[in-house]
Design an enzyme around this catalytic site. Structure first.
Site, short mmCIF file in Angstrom:
data_model
loop_
_atom_site.label_atom_id
_atom_site.label_comp_id
_atom_site.label_asym_id
_atom_site.label_seq_id
_atom_site.Cartn_x
_atom_site.Cartn_y
_atom_site.Cartn_z
N ARG A 234 0.86 -1.18 0.00
CA ARG A 234 0.00 0.00 0.00
C ARG A 234 0.90 1.23 0.00
O ARG A 234 1.92 1.28 0.70
CB ARG A 234 -0.91 0.04 1.23
CG ARG A 234 -2.10 -0.90 1.18
CD ARG A 234 -3.13 -0.53 0.11
NE ARG A 234 -4.25 -1.47 0.05
CZ ARG A 234 -4.31 -2.53 -0.75
NH1 ARG A 234 -3.32 -2.81 -1.57
NH2 ARG A 234 -5.38 -3.30 -0.74
N GLU A 263 -2.60 7.45 -5.01
CA GLU A 263 -2.96 6.79 -6.27
C GLU A 263 -4.43 6.93 -6.63
O GLU A 263 -4.81 6.78 -7.80
CB GLU A 263 -2.57 5.30 -6.23
CG GLU A 263 -3.41 4.46 -5.28
CD GLU A 263 -3.03 2.99 -5.30
OE1 GLU A 263 -1.84 2.67 -5.18
OE2 GLU A 263 -3.95 2.16 -5.43
N HIS A 295 -0.85 -0.26 -9.77
CA HIS A 295 -1.60 -1.21 -8.92
C HIS A 295 -2.11 -2.39 -9.76
O HIS A 295 -3.31 -2.66 -9.81
CB HIS A 295 -2.76 -0.50 -8.20
CG HIS A 295 -3.11 -1.15 -6.90
ND1 HIS A 295 -3.39 -0.44 -5.75
CD2 HIS A 295 -3.20 -2.47 -6.55
CE1 HIS A 295 -3.66 -1.28 -4.77
NE2 HIS A 295 -3.55 -2.53 -5.23
P1 NAD Z 1 -1.63 -11.31 5.07
O1 NAD Z 1 -2.69 -10.83 6.01
O2 NAD Z 1 -1.59 -12.75 4.68
O3 NAD Z 1 -0.18 -10.93 5.63
C1 NAD Z 1 0.15 -9.68 6.15
C2 NAD Z 1 1.27 -9.92 7.17
O4 NAD Z 1 1.74 -8.64 7.61
C3 NAD Z 1 0.81 -10.69 8.42
O5 NAD Z 1 1.66 -11.81 8.65
C4 NAD Z 1 0.91 -9.65 9.53
O6 NAD Z 1 1.27 -10.22 10.79
C5 NAD Z 1 2.02 -8.76 8.99
N1 NAD Z 1 2.06 -7.46 9.64
C6 NAD Z 1 1.03 -6.74 10.19
N2 NAD Z 1 1.51 -5.60 10.73
C7 NAD Z 1 2.85 -5.61 10.55
C8 NAD Z 1 3.90 -4.73 10.91
N3 NAD Z 1 3.65 -3.61 11.62
N4 NAD Z 1 5.16 -5.05 10.57
C9 NAD Z 1 5.42 -6.20 9.89
N5 NAD Z 1 4.47 -7.09 9.52
C10 NAD Z 1 3.20 -6.79 9.85
O7 NAD Z 1 -1.78 -10.38 3.77
P2 NAD Z 1 -1.25 -10.69 2.29
O8 NAD Z 1 -2.31 -11.39 1.53
O9 NAD Z 1 0.11 -11.27 2.36
O10 NAD Z 1 -1.20 -9.20 1.71
C11 NAD Z 1 -0.27 -8.24 2.20
C12 NAD Z 1 -0.66 -6.88 1.67
O11 NAD Z 1 -0.46 -6.85 0.24
C13 NAD Z 1 -2.14 -6.50 1.82
O12 NAD Z 1 -2.38 -5.95 3.11
C14 NAD Z 1 -2.35 -5.48 0.73
O13 NAD Z 1 -2.09 -4.20 1.26
C15 NAD Z 1 -1.26 -5.82 -0.29
N6 NAD Z 1 -1.82 -6.30 -1.58
C16 NAD Z 1 -1.48 -5.64 -2.71
C17 NAD Z 1 -1.98 -6.06 -3.93
C18 NAD Z 1 -1.62 -5.38 -5.22
O14 NAD Z 1 -2.24 -5.63 -6.26
N7 NAD Z 1 -0.61 -4.51 -5.26
C19 NAD Z 1 -2.83 -7.17 -3.99
C20 NAD Z 1 -3.13 -7.84 -2.81
C21 NAD Z 1 -2.62 -7.40 -1.59
#
Ligand code: NAD
Length: 329
Positions: A234, A263, A295
């Site tokens: 994000r 964005e 994105h």
């Molecule tokens: P997920 O929930 O499986 O994993 C997120 C991880 O981040 C968890 O293990 C959590 O403990 C950890 N986390 C939370 N707070 C934290 C911190 N302060 N420091 C370090 N780690 C922390 O989520 P995911 O499916 O792996 O997705 C991750 C992120 O990717 C989503 O939150 C979203 O913002 C982003 N995303 C982007 C796209 C894109 O098209 N660019 C698509 C999907 C997801």
């Protein structure tokens, strides 16, 4: 169920309409984003379906509740654009698609790293113009480099596996220590170690009050000079002006972004005939070692299929009064 989609693009319509043949809901597709001025368009619908740059803040949720909208269905995993406390206050259930394809985002992360490193975008243009000079195209072997991943959830782990496969040393940090780290040879570490030892740093944590501007002057100062920074998570994880300063001083050597803090005014639209008014964004575009995609990390056929399928399953669970396994509260 009558479901209205905001920010719906032709590709959303295609995947949802195809799958809806087995569900039979009334689906209405609007290309406008959801915000306070457009929420009125949700009047008369049972469910509202939104994407990452729609704004479900308190005022919007209050309007949806006033219109008797009964379900807010996110076509995304991330939910930083939804005021969950307000949704709870107005008893509006919110469902999401928690895992539609971690591979899509992990593989796009690799695409950004490889393009920045091996400069295939520049090579493509040069060769088409008959310029076969290699000057300026030199990269480095990824094999043996240290990659630091912040956030070890589904996408972080899929990314870790890819870089292990390339022969990298992979460091990872998360607020929760994941037991699978050792299985794949990922070294769980603290943030300071990750910042100081990584050649490539990639962000995979959600945007929360704790991670807002995680990457700023003080964190950049700890990183190796010439570090490659990648953000497919994000935009607001990064303090963009701080990153621009670090690019100017060549402390950050490469920047790959699929997301950008502002964005919402740019991405997912064709603005090629317009003058971009965001000076911070245009400054980023002026660096030769910055690569920005709009994105699109999630944007694979597999992910789009899964987003449509899980969203329709979420709506079905609600319609049939079954437990909402993908509810956010
Ligand atoms: P997920 O929930 O499986 O994993 C997120 C991880 O981040 C968890 O293990 C959590 O403990 C950890 N986390 C939370 N707070 C934290 C911190 N302060 N420091 C370090 N780690 C922390 O989520 P995911 O499916 O792996 O997705 C991750 C992120 O990717 C989503 O939150 C979203 O913002 C982003 N995303 C982007 C796209 C894109 O098209 N660019 C698509 C999907 C997801």
């Amino acid at each position: 169920m009558r479901v209205v989609f905001f920010s719906a693009k032709p590709y959303d319509k295609k995947f949802f309409q195809e799958l809806n043949q087995t569900y039979g809901y009334e689906l209405y597709f609007l290309d406008v984003p959801l915000h306070a001025d457009t929420a009125v368009l949700a009047r008369g619908y049972d469910a509202v379906c939104i994407f990452v740059n729609d704004e479900a803040n308190k005022a919007v949720i209050q309007q949806l509740a006033d219109f008797n909208v009964q379900l807010l269905a996110l076509r995304s995993a991330g939910y930083n654009h939804v005021d969950l406390a307000a949704a709870q206050q107005y008893s509006l259930p919110v469902v999401r698609v928690p895992a539609y394809s971690p591979y899509s985002v992990a593989e796009h992360t690799l695409a950004l790293v490889l393009t920045l490193n091996r400069k295939t975008h520049r090579a493509y243009n040069r060769v088409r113009e008959g310029n076969f000079s290699l000057t300026g195209l030199m990269g480095f072997d990824l094999h043996g480099k240290t990659v630091g991943l912040i956030g070890l959830g589904k996408i972080g782990f899929a990314t870790a596996r890819i870089f292990k496969g390339l022969g990298c040393r992979v460091l990872g940090y998360d607020v929760v220590k994941q037991p699978e780290c050792e299985e794949i040879g990922l070294e769980f570490t603290d943030l300071a170690t990750l910042y100081t030892q990584s050649d490539i740093i990639s962000l995979h944590c959600p945007l929360t009050p704790d991670t807002y501007h995680l990457i700023t002057d003080s964190s950049i100062a700890q990183m190796k000079r010439g570090v490659m920074l990648i953000n497919t998570s994000r935009g607001a994880l990064i303090d963009t002006p701080a990153v621009i300063e670090a690019l100017k001083h060549e402390h950050i050597g490469y920047l790959g972004l699929d997301v950008y803090e502002e964005e919402g005014d740019l991405f997912f639209e064709d603005l090629s005939d317009k003058v971009i008014q965001d000076d911070v964004f245009t400054r980023l575009l002026a660096f030769p070692n910055v690569l920005i995609t709009g994105h699109q990390a999630f944007f694979t056929q597999n992910a789009m299929h899964n987003i449509a399928e899980v969203t329709l399953q979420n709506i079905t669970a609600f319609a049939q009064k079954e437990p909402l396994k993908n509810a956010l509260f």
